[in-house]
Design a protein around this motif. Structure first.
Motif, short mmCIF file in Angstrom:
data_model
loop_
_atom_site.label_atom_id
_atom_site.label_comp_id
_atom_site.label_asym_id
_atom_site.label_seq_id
_atom_site.Cartn_x
_atom_site.Cartn_y
_atom_site.Cartn_z
N GLY A 116 0.78 -1.24 0.00
CA GLY A 116 0.00 0.00 0.00
C GLY A 116 0.81 1.29 0.00
N ALA A 162 2.81 2.32 3.42
CA ALA A 162 4.01 1.50 3.57
C ALA A 162 5.12 2.08 2.69
N ARG A 187 -2.16 -9.16 0.12
CA ARG A 187 -2.79 -10.13 -0.78
C ARG A 187 -2.13 -10.13 -2.15
N SER A 188 -1.59 -8.98 -2.56
CA SER A 188 -1.02 -8.86 -3.91
C SER A 188 0.01 -9.94 -4.16
N PRO A 241 -6.58 -0.64 5.47
CA PRO A 241 -7.79 0.16 5.71
C PRO A 241 -8.46 -0.27 7.02
N PRO A 242 -9.13 0.68 7.69
CA PRO A 242 -9.73 0.39 9.00
C PRO A 242 -10.73 -0.76 8.95
N ILE A 288 -10.44 -3.59 7.92
CA ILE A 288 -9.86 -4.91 8.21
C ILE A 288 -8.90 -4.89 9.40
N PHE A 289 -8.90 -3.79 10.18
CA PHE A 289 -8.04 -3.74 11.38
C PHE A 289 -8.29 -4.97 12.27
N ARG A 310 -7.63 10.73 -2.81
CA ARG A 310 -8.07 10.14 -1.53
C ARG A 310 -9.51 10.53 -1.22
N TYR A 369 7.61 9.31 11.36
CA TYR A 369 7.45 7.86 11.41
C TYR A 369 8.71 7.17 11.91
P1 NDP Z 1 -4.13 1.51 1.05
O1 NDP Z 1 -5.50 1.84 0.52
O2 NDP Z 1 -2.97 1.75 0.14
O3 NDP Z 1 -4.21 0.01 1.54
C1 NDP Z 1 -3.07 -0.73 1.98
C2 NDP Z 1 -3.17 -2.13 1.44
O4 NDP Z 1 -4.30 -2.78 2.01
C3 NDP Z 1 -3.40 -2.19 -0.05
O5 NDP Z 1 -2.18 -2.16 -0.76
C4 NDP Z 1 -4.14 -3.50 -0.21
O6 NDP Z 1 -3.17 -4.55 -0.28
C5 NDP Z 1 -4.90 -3.66 1.07
N1 NDP Z 1 -6.30 -3.24 0.87
C6 NDP Z 1 -6.77 -2.08 0.39
N2 NDP Z 1 -8.11 -2.05 0.40
C7 NDP Z 1 -8.50 -3.22 0.90
C8 NDP Z 1 -9.77 -3.79 1.18
N3 NDP Z 1 -10.91 -3.14 0.92
N4 NDP Z 1 -9.82 -5.04 1.71
C9 NDP Z 1 -8.69 -5.70 1.99
N5 NDP Z 1 -7.45 -5.20 1.74
C10 NDP Z 1 -7.36 -3.99 1.21
O7 NDP Z 1 -3.96 2.27 2.42
P2 NDP Z 1 -2.79 3.25 2.88
O8 NDP Z 1 -1.50 2.56 2.72
O9 NDP Z 1 -3.00 4.57 2.26
O10 NDP Z 1 -3.15 3.45 4.42
C11 NDP Z 1 -3.00 2.41 5.36
C12 NDP Z 1 -3.58 2.87 6.69
O11 NDP Z 1 -2.90 4.04 7.11
C13 NDP Z 1 -5.05 3.27 6.61
O12 NDP Z 1 -5.66 2.94 7.83
C14 NDP Z 1 -5.01 4.78 6.46
O13 NDP Z 1 -6.18 5.38 6.96
C15 NDP Z 1 -3.80 5.12 7.30
N6 NDP Z 1 -3.14 6.37 6.90
C16 NDP Z 1 -2.67 6.51 5.63
C17 NDP Z 1 -2.02 7.67 5.26
C18 NDP Z 1 -1.45 7.84 3.88
O14 NDP Z 1 -0.84 8.88 3.64
N7 NDP Z 1 -1.60 6.90 2.99
C19 NDP Z 1 -1.83 8.78 6.23
C20 NDP Z 1 -2.32 8.49 7.56
C21 NDP Z 1 -2.96 7.33 7.86
P3 NDP Z 1 -3.43 -5.95 -0.98
O15 NDP Z 1 -4.58 -5.81 -1.89
O16 NDP Z 1 -2.15 -6.24 -1.66
O17 NDP Z 1 -3.69 -6.85 0.16
#
Ligand code: NDP
Ligand code: BG6
Length: 487
Positions: A11, A14, A42-43, A122-123, A125-126, A225, A420
């Protein structure tokens, strides 16, 4: 040994924050000698591809030109060798068991292992991820810690549900709720500034401080976003967490010690003293499109992932009050907005007039103004104090000048660590000072939920402001009611 797992390894967060922070910590020798990093998502991706992904993300603060190319290449190769990708589903215990087996294999020669799980997902799946990780992957020989990203719910009820669900498998001690603003250099410095400088201590109260502003602005919109943002809005995205945390550190009483629990006790106390927020003390805005010199800036509603006609605020300003002896009657003005004229975060403290009229209106001299302390969190970190000073030369003309601590002058050109980096290191070291405790979270939601409910139930329409402007006029009326001009 440290085993660090990033869930959601494919994501955005990361890539943007976690890998650069981990690498910078490694580069500076801050990680334990023996460590492994596991990316889990999952990717479908090989470990080789995962390492390439990390390599692309390493635009961190290391100055490669100074580090020397060979050093950089050697260090990054050493680092990549510790990074492994593990594909898996988030709801399948067997996939977590496979991750655990791999970690155990790599840890077999070591007697004590700390495991850290970063929920960069995403929240929605926390909970399943935290549960599976806690049930299948806890360290057998040391601590297990879990970093949870915001948003921690979207109101008091959902936040309580999330806390309860996580608490089924993880103790509060193991849970690290991250608010990356607490990892910013000038926020860490707030307690140092307040409690180690005698000149600030006596002034830090209603007798000397007229008002406090905490301002956040970004010069870009929610581009990309919008889907996430529309479900939260600027109050949940920035104010309920980042700005309220700053306010708590700014306004809390002196803690008994620098221990995490003592600091968090004081923060929660001050949040609990806050008066319910009145709708009359709130201004909301949403950015609209603008075209300048042939360049088009989109409106919030132009984002395809945003529902048509959304009333979601991208800007909010509000006056808050702390009903305790120290702050009685002092307005704390908070402002946060997307798509404004600049990117900046700062605290402005406006002091009362110096008593007496020696240089005041009685003498027909009105040029002097009140003192103002500014703590610029970003960019160009600085702390400066506006004071009145005599203009050098004959006569008695006053001028305002600045006592100025510019970090880049005082501390050289060294880039400050990213928030971070500091926070991940704190988790590894088990230091919870900069993480949100469950009762703090509860108090924060108790303060904001009634306001958010009102805005949503009454479908309060935000005032439109042009992309790149200073925000809606309503915010200026609000500030003027408290005799404040936004900085
Ligand atoms: P992403 O939307 O990029 O999701 C991270 C990974 O989660 C994806 O690469 C995907 O990986 C998996 N994913 C995404 N959507 C779903 C879904 N619906 N069901 C299951 N798996 C899913 O999120 P971010 O990296 O942007 O953010 C991660 C967390 O950090 C979130 O809680 C966000 O609110 C928080 N956050 C993010 C910030 C940012 O700048 N991005 C800033 C502050 C907080 P795969 O499909 O490979 O499993
Ligand atoms: C995040 C918000 O928590 O903080 C984003 O979700 C915002 O909307 C970001 O852009 C700002 O962080 P920083 O460190 O870039 O000021």
């Amino acid at each position: 040994m440290l085993s660090f797992v990033v869930f959601g390894a494919s994501g955005d967060l990361a890539k943007k924050k976690i890998y650069p922070a981990l690498f910078a910590l490694y580069y500076e020798g801050r990680l334990p000698k023996n460590f492994m990093i596991y990316g889990y998502a999952r990717s479908s991706m090989t470990t080789e591809e995962f390492r390439n992904k990390i390599a692309e993300s390493l635009t961190c603060r290391i100055d490669w030109s100074k580090a020397g190319e060979s050093d950089c290449a050697a260090k990054s190769e050493e680092f990549f060798a510790r990074c492994v990708y593990v594909p898996g589903q988030y709801d399948q215990a067997k996939d977590f068991k496979a991750l655990d087996a791999l970690m155990c294999e790599n840890e077999r020669a070591v007697s004590s292992v700390k495991r850290v799980f970063y929920l960069s997902i995403p929240p929605s799946i926390f909970v399943p991820v935290a549960q599976n990780a806690a049930r299948e992957c806890q360290s057998k020989t040391g601590d297990t810690r879990v970093i949870v990203e915001k948003p921690f719910g979207r109101d008091l009820t959902s936040s309580r549900e999330l806390t309860a669900a996580l608490a089924q498998d993880l103790s509060e001690e193991q849970t690290y709720r991250i608010d990356h603003y607490l990892g910013k250099e000038l926020i860490e410095n707030l307690t140092v500034m307040r409690f180690s400088n005698i000149m600030f201590q006596p002034l830090w109260n209603r007798n000397y401080i007229r008002n406090v502003q905490i301002n956040f602005s970004e010069n870009f919109g929610t581009e990309g976003r919008g889907g996430y943002f529309d479900n939260y809005g600027i109050i949940r995205d920035i104010m309920q967490n980042h700005l309220l945390q700053i306010l708590a550190l700014f306004a809390m009483e002196e803690p008994a010690s620098l221990d995490a629990e003592d600091i968090r006790n004081e923060k929660v106390k001050v949040i609990r003293c806050m008066r319910p927020i009145e709708m009359d003390n709130v201004a909301l805005g949403q950015y609209k499109g603008r075209e300048t010199d042939g360049k088009k800036y989109p409106a919030y509603l132009d984002d395809e992932t945003v529902p048509k006609g959304s009333l979601c605020p991208t800007f909010a300003a509000m006056a808050l009050f702390i009903d305790n002896a120290r702050w009685d009657g002092v307005p704390f003005l908070l402002k946060a907005g997307k798509a404004l004229h600049k990117r900046q975060a700062e605290i402005r403290v406006q002091f009362r007039h110096a008593p007496g009229n020696l240089y005041g209106e009685r003498q027909g001299r009105v040029e002097h103004v009140t003192n103002e302390l500014v703590i610029r969190i970003q960019p160009d970190e600085a702390i400066y104090l506006r004071i009145n000073n005599k203009v050098p030369g004959l006569g008695q003309r006053l001028d305002q000048t600045i006592l100025d601590l510019q970090y880049k002058n005082a501390y050289g050109q060294v880039e400050l660590p990213d928030a971070y980096e500091r926070l991940i290191l704190d988790v590894i070291n088990g230091d919870k000072r900069l993480f949100i405790r469950n009762d703090e979270l509860e108090a924060a939601w108790k303060l904001f939920t009634p306001l958010l409910d009102k805005i949503e139930e009454q479908k309060i329409a935000p005032e439109l402001y042009p992309y790149g402007s200073r925000g809606p006029i309503g915010a200026h009326y609000l500030a003027s009611r408290f005799n404040v001009r936004w900085g």
